[in-house]
Motif scaffolding. Structure first.
Motif, short mmCIF file in Angstrom:
data_model
loop_
_atom_site.label_atom_id
_atom_site.label_comp_id
_atom_site.label_asym_id
_atom_site.label_seq_id
_atom_site.Cartn_x
_atom_site.Cartn_y
_atom_site.Cartn_z
N ILE A 60 3.16 -81.52 28.06
CA ILE A 60 2.83 -80.37 29.07
C ILE A 60 3.10 -80.65 30.35
CG2 ILE A 60 1.19 -78.66 29.52
CD1 ILE A 60 0.25 -78.84 26.81
N ALA A 61 2.82 -81.91 30.78
CA ALA A 61 2.97 -82.15 32.20
C ALA A 61 4.30 -82.39 32.58
CB ALA A 61 2.21 -83.52 32.39
N MET A 62 5.29 -82.86 31.72
CA MET A 62 6.71 -83.02 32.02
C MET A 62 7.46 -81.53 32.15
SD MET A 62 8.24 -86.13 29.93
CE MET A 62 7.39 -86.11 28.44
N ALA A 63 6.81 -80.60 31.19
CA ALA A 63 7.46 -79.40 31.45
C ALA A 63 6.90 -78.61 32.76
CB ALA A 63 6.95 -78.55 30.12
N VAL A 64 5.69 -78.77 33.03
CA VAL A 64 4.96 -77.92 34.26
C VAL A 64 5.85 -78.56 35.48
CG1 VAL A 64 3.07 -77.72 35.50
CG2 VAL A 64 3.06 -77.48 33.15
N THR A 65 5.81 -79.95 35.50
CA THR A 65 6.49 -80.32 36.60
C THR A 65 7.99 -80.33 36.88
OG1 THR A 65 6.65 -82.45 35.84
CG2 THR A 65 4.73 -82.20 37.06
N GLY A 66 8.73 -79.69 35.93
CA GLY A 66 10.00 -79.39 35.89
C GLY A 66 11.09 -80.49 35.67
N LEU A 68 11.90 -81.58 32.57
CA LEU A 68 12.76 -81.13 31.44
C LEU A 68 13.90 -80.19 31.80
CD1 LEU A 68 10.09 -80.51 28.65
CD2 LEU A 68 11.13 -82.65 29.56
N VAL A 69 15.07 -80.90 32.24
CA VAL A 69 16.16 -80.04 32.64
C VAL A 69 17.50 -80.60 31.54
CG1 VAL A 69 15.74 -79.70 34.77
CG2 VAL A 69 16.99 -81.88 34.18
N ASP A 70 18.35 -79.71 31.42
CA ASP A 70 19.44 -80.11 30.42
C ASP A 70 20.03 -81.57 30.71
OD1 ASP A 70 21.32 -80.28 28.42
OD2 ASP A 70 22.58 -78.76 29.39
N GLY A 71 20.16 -82.44 29.71
CA GLY A 71 20.80 -83.84 29.80
C GLY A 71 19.86 -85.00 29.06
N PRO A 72 20.17 -86.22 29.53
CA PRO A 72 19.55 -87.14 28.70
C PRO A 72 18.02 -87.20 28.89
CG PRO A 72 21.25 -88.14 29.75
CD PRO A 72 21.36 -86.63 30.24
N ILE A 73 17.48 -86.49 30.14
CA ILE A 73 16.14 -86.54 30.14
C ILE A 73 15.39 -85.87 28.92
CG2 ILE A 73 16.06 -84.46 31.27
CD1 ILE A 73 13.91 -87.40 32.07
N LEU A 74 16.16 -85.06 28.24
CA LEU A 74 15.39 -84.27 27.24
C LEU A 74 14.75 -85.29 25.95
CD1 LEU A 74 17.33 -81.06 26.97
CD2 LEU A 74 15.13 -81.53 28.20
N LEU A 75 15.37 -86.31 26.01
CA LEU A 75 15.03 -87.48 24.80
C LEU A 75 13.59 -87.89 25.26
CD1 LEU A 75 15.84 -88.78 22.33
CD2 LEU A 75 17.23 -90.42 23.62
#
Length: 236
Positions: A60-66, A68-75
């Motif tokens: 949830i914290a990763m989503a709130v802080t922005g 999670l954007v398209d790319g390898p970070i989604l792993l």
């Protein structure tokens, strides 16, 4: 020589209740092959509820802080959940609050699918169908165990478990092919869970019908059985 008849030991009711409780919670977790492979290699494991809750809050914290954007970070959210939740499988799940572990795992799995899918711009209807398929499998497992009918262990392995499902989704998002991964995963799981569930319940209905027929036959008197046989012979 007179031998004493051997009696079957009666299981302790309390221990039997704990065994069933643990078996149910482990089934509700829906662990897959990766968890099964590493379960005995993580030592005593992490406390289930705190670890699962920490994974949920971290994602949830990763989503709130922005983040999670398209790319390898989604792993990353997938890896966070695996690192925190996988070691909890080694625990016996007998704590007072350990019943919260399965809903926390399932809720975090669903949230991760939604967040990763939206960040990768995957079709929303496909995300919904996948969550529905996994939710149906969860409902079917819960309903069966409450009827003392346990799904075969191979179902959880073939269903990949929450960990491999998320790894496939995270890898698909990181490589830019999430839509295809979601489509293949949804189709595979949908067919697997639907066919296995239907065949299992149909087989159970046949067993119940045969047991009822056998019970009726035992309750029928010899005279009634002869009359029934005579009547059937006259009709033919």
């Amino acid at each position: 020589m007179i031998t004493q008849p051997q009696t079957t030991p009666v299981p302790d009711p309390y221990e039997e209740r704990l065994r069933v409780q643990t078996a149910r919670l482990l089934a509700y977790r829906d662990d897959g092959p990766l968890v099964r492979l590493l379960r005995d290699k993580v030592g005593p494991g992490l406390p289930p509820v705190p670890a699962a809750l920490a994974a949920l809050l971290a994602i949830i914290a990763m989503a709130v802080t922005g983040m999670l954007v398209d790319g390898p970070i989604l792993l990353v959210p997938v890896l966070v959940m695996i690192v925190l939740v996988l070691p909890t499988a080694a625990r016996d799940h007998l704590g007072k609050l350990d019943w919260l572990t399965p809903p926390l795992i399932r809720g975090t799995e669903f949230l991760t699918i939604i967040l990763v899918g939206l960040a990768a711009d995957a079709p929303k209807w496909l995300l919904y169908v996948l969550i529905y398929v996994i939710g149906y499998h969860t409902y079917d497992t819960v309903y069966r165990t409450r009827q003392s009918i346990w799904p075969a262990p191979w179902v959880f392995q073939a269903g990949l478990g929450w960990e491999l499902r998320l790894l496939l989704i995270g890898a698909g998002a990181a490589l830019g092919v999430l839509t295809w991964v979601l489509a293949a995963l949804t189709l595979y799981l949908g067919v697997l869970f639907a066919v296995e569930s239907v065949t299992s319940w149909v087989g159970l209905d046949k067993q119940t019908a045969n047991a009822a027929q056998a019970s009726d036959d035992l309750e029928t008197s010899p005279e009634e059985a002869q009359e029934q046989a005579t009547g059937e012979a006259d009709q033919t």
